[in-house]
Design a protein around this motif. Structure first.
Motif, PDB file in Angstrom:
ATOM      1  N   ALA A  89       0.893  -1.109  -0.165  1.00 11.94           N
ATOM      2  CA  ALA A  89      -0.121   0.010  -0.026  1.00 11.94           C
ATOM      3  C   ALA A  89       0.938   1.188  -0.099  1.00 11.94           C
ATOM      4  O   ALA A  89       1.983   1.330   0.861  1.00 11.94           O
ATOM      5  N   VAL A  90       0.609   1.976  -0.908  1.00  8.77           N
ATOM      6  CA  VAL A  90       1.418   3.415  -1.092  1.00  8.77           C
ATOM      7  C   VAL A  90       0.398   4.556  -0.818  1.00  8.77           C
ATOM      8  O   VAL A  90      -0.537   4.669  -1.376  1.00  8.77           O
ATOM      9  N   SER A  91       1.057   5.396  -0.109  1.00  7.76           N
ATOM     10  CA  SER A  91       0.436   6.530   0.499  1.00  7.76           C
ATOM     11  C   SER A  91       1.449   7.719   0.000  1.00  7.76           C
ATOM     12  O   SER A  91       2.677   7.663  -0.065  1.00  7.76           O
ATOM     13  N   GLY A  92       0.804   8.832  -0.062  1.00  3.13           N
ATOM     14  CA  GLY A  92       1.450  10.000  -0.506  1.00  3.13           C
ATOM     15  C   GLY A  92       1.371  10.342  -2.105  1.00  3.13           C
ATOM     16  O   GLY A  92       0.746   9.695  -2.776  1.00  3.13           O
ATOM     17  N   ARG A  93       2.229  11.307  -2.438  1.00  6.80           N
ATOM     18  CA  ARG A  93       2.008  11.709  -4.009  1.00  6.80           C
ATOM     19  C   ARG A  93       2.700  10.935  -4.951  1.00  6.80           C
ATOM     20  O   ARG A  93       3.792  10.603  -4.593  1.00  6.80           O
ATOM     21  N   PHE A  96       6.780   0.695 -13.790  1.00  5.15           N
ATOM     22  CA  PHE A  96       6.218   2.162 -13.463  1.00  5.15           C
ATOM     23  C   PHE A  96       4.911   2.299 -13.032  1.00  5.15           C
ATOM     24  O   PHE A  96       3.947   1.714 -13.220  1.00  5.15           O
ATOM     25  N   TRP A  97       4.571   3.248 -12.291  1.00  2.99           N
ATOM     26  CA  TRP A  97       3.462   3.648 -11.961  1.00  2.99           C
ATOM     27  C   TRP A  97       2.393   3.781 -12.998  1.00  2.99           C
ATOM     28  O   TRP A  97       1.176   3.213 -13.038  1.00  2.99           O
ATOM     29  N   SER A  98       2.919   4.318 -14.272  1.00  2.00           N
ATOM     30  CA  SER A  98       2.200   4.261 -15.404  1.00  2.00           C
ATOM     31  C   SER A  98       1.731   3.062 -16.020  1.00  2.00           C
ATOM     32  O   SER A  98       0.726   2.614 -16.659  1.00  2.00           O
ATOM     33  N   GLY A  99       2.403   1.902 -15.607  1.00  2.00           N
ATOM     34  CA  GLY A  99       2.165   0.568 -15.762  1.00  2.00           C
ATOM     35  C   GLY A  99       2.972   0.461 -17.316  1.00  2.00           C
ATOM     36  O   GLY A  99       2.570  -0.745 -17.849  1.00  2.00           O
ATOM     37  N   ASP A 100       3.618   1.146 -17.773  1.00  2.00           N
ATOM     38  CA  ASP A 100       4.107   1.142 -19.312  1.00  2.00           C
ATOM     39  C   ASP A 100       5.070  -0.258 -19.395  1.00  2.00           C
ATOM     40  O   ASP A 100       5.207  -0.510 -20.441  1.00  2.00           O
ATOM     41  N   SER A 101       5.839  -0.387 -18.268  1.00  3.37           N
ATOM     42  CA  SER A 101       7.159  -1.283 -18.140  1.00  3.37           C
ATOM     43  C   SER A 101       7.208  -1.985 -17.121  1.00  3.37           C
ATOM     44  O   SER A 101       7.076  -1.446 -16.035  1.00  3.37           O
ATOM     45  N   THR A 102       7.620  -3.299 -17.279  1.00  6.50           N
ATOM     46  CA  THR A 102       7.910  -4.252 -16.149  1.00  6.50           C
ATOM     47  C   THR A 102       9.231  -4.886 -16.460  1.00  6.50           C
ATOM     48  O   THR A 102       9.879  -5.112 -17.622  1.00  6.50           O
ATOM     49  N   ASN A 103       9.804  -5.275 -15.363  1.00  8.99           N
ATOM     50  CA  ASN A 103      11.147  -5.852 -15.307  1.00  8.99           C
ATOM     51  C   ASN A 103      11.218  -7.139 -14.169  1.00  8.99           C
ATOM     52  O   ASN A 103      10.683  -6.805 -13.133  1.00  8.99           O
ATOM     53  N   TYR A 104      12.024  -8.068 -14.610  1.00 10.12           N
ATOM     54  CA  TYR A 104      12.137  -9.103 -13.516  1.00 10.12           C
ATOM     55  C   TYR A 104      13.344  -9.671 -13.446  1.00 10.12           C
ATOM     56  O   TYR A 104      14.167  -9.735 -14.594  1.00 10.12           O
ATOM     57  N   ALA A 105      13.764 -10.220 -12.380  1.00  2.69           N
ATOM     58  CA  ALA A 105      15.080 -10.727 -12.021  1.00  2.69           C
ATOM     59  C   ALA A 105      14.903 -12.180 -12.913  1.00  2.69           C
ATOM     60  O   ALA A 105      13.863 -12.585 -12.903  1.00  2.69           O
ATOM     61  N   ASP A 106      15.926 -12.761 -13.402  1.00  2.00           N
ATOM     62  CA  ASP A 106      15.916 -14.040 -14.196  1.00  2.00           C
ATOM     63  C   ASP A 106      15.380 -15.063 -13.392  1.00  2.00           C
ATOM     64  O   ASP A 106      14.611 -16.135 -13.846  1.00  2.00           O
ATOM     65  N   ASP A 133      -2.264  -1.326  -8.978  1.00  2.00           N
ATOM     66  CA  ASP A 133      -3.891  -0.799  -8.922  1.00  2.00           C
ATOM     67  C   ASP A 133      -3.895   0.488  -8.552  1.00  2.00           C
ATOM     68  O   ASP A 133      -3.705   0.838  -7.433  1.00  2.00           O
ATOM     69  N   THR A 134      -3.858   1.683  -9.489  1.00  2.00           N
ATOM     70  CA  THR A 134      -3.967   3.014  -9.169  1.00  2.00           C
ATOM     71  C   THR A 134      -4.933   3.433  -8.645  1.00  2.00           C
ATOM     72  O   THR A 134      -4.744   4.474  -7.609  1.00  2.00           O
TER      73      THR A 134
END
Length: 123
Positions: A22-26, A51-61, A72-73
């Protein structure tokens, strides 16, 4: 920005868990949200980011194909869906936020951290 991680627990190998942060703040769309983990006696390592925009994800191998990060914005929450868990996934999982416009893989790249939630996978 404040982060509150939850959802950890004890699960058998092959099982699943979903972690929440859960994220609070701007929050800006270019913020990078990530999960890291730290096993006993080990350094903290990158697991996944989005990214908060949901544009890109990245994972450890080590988790590709088993873990999925999402956000979930409307609920200001980041999730880590973990499937096919293995004993070597046992660790304290932390969520983190990077407040610049580029992703990062090092813990030092991130500006804010949650308190951690313990995931234990039994064999």
């Amino acid at each position: 920005v404040q982060l509150q991680a939850s959802g950890g627990g004890l699960v058998q190998a092959g099982g699943s868990l979903r972690l929440s942060c859960a994220v609070s703040g701007r929050i800006f769309s270019f913020y990078n949200m990530a999960w890291f983990r730290q096993a006993p006696g080990e350094e903290r390592e990158f697991v996944a980011s989005i990214f908060w925009s949901g544009d890109s994800t990245n994972y450890a191998d080590s988790v590709k194909g088993r873990f999925t990060i999402s956000r979930d914005t409307a609920k200001n929450t980041v999730y880590l869906e973990m499937n096919s868990l293995k004993p070597e996934d046992t660790a304290v999982f932390y969520c983190a936020v990077r407040t610049v416009r580029y992703g990062g893989l090092r813990s030092s790249d991130y500006d804010y951290w949650g308190q951690g939630t313990l995931v234990t996978v039994s064999s």
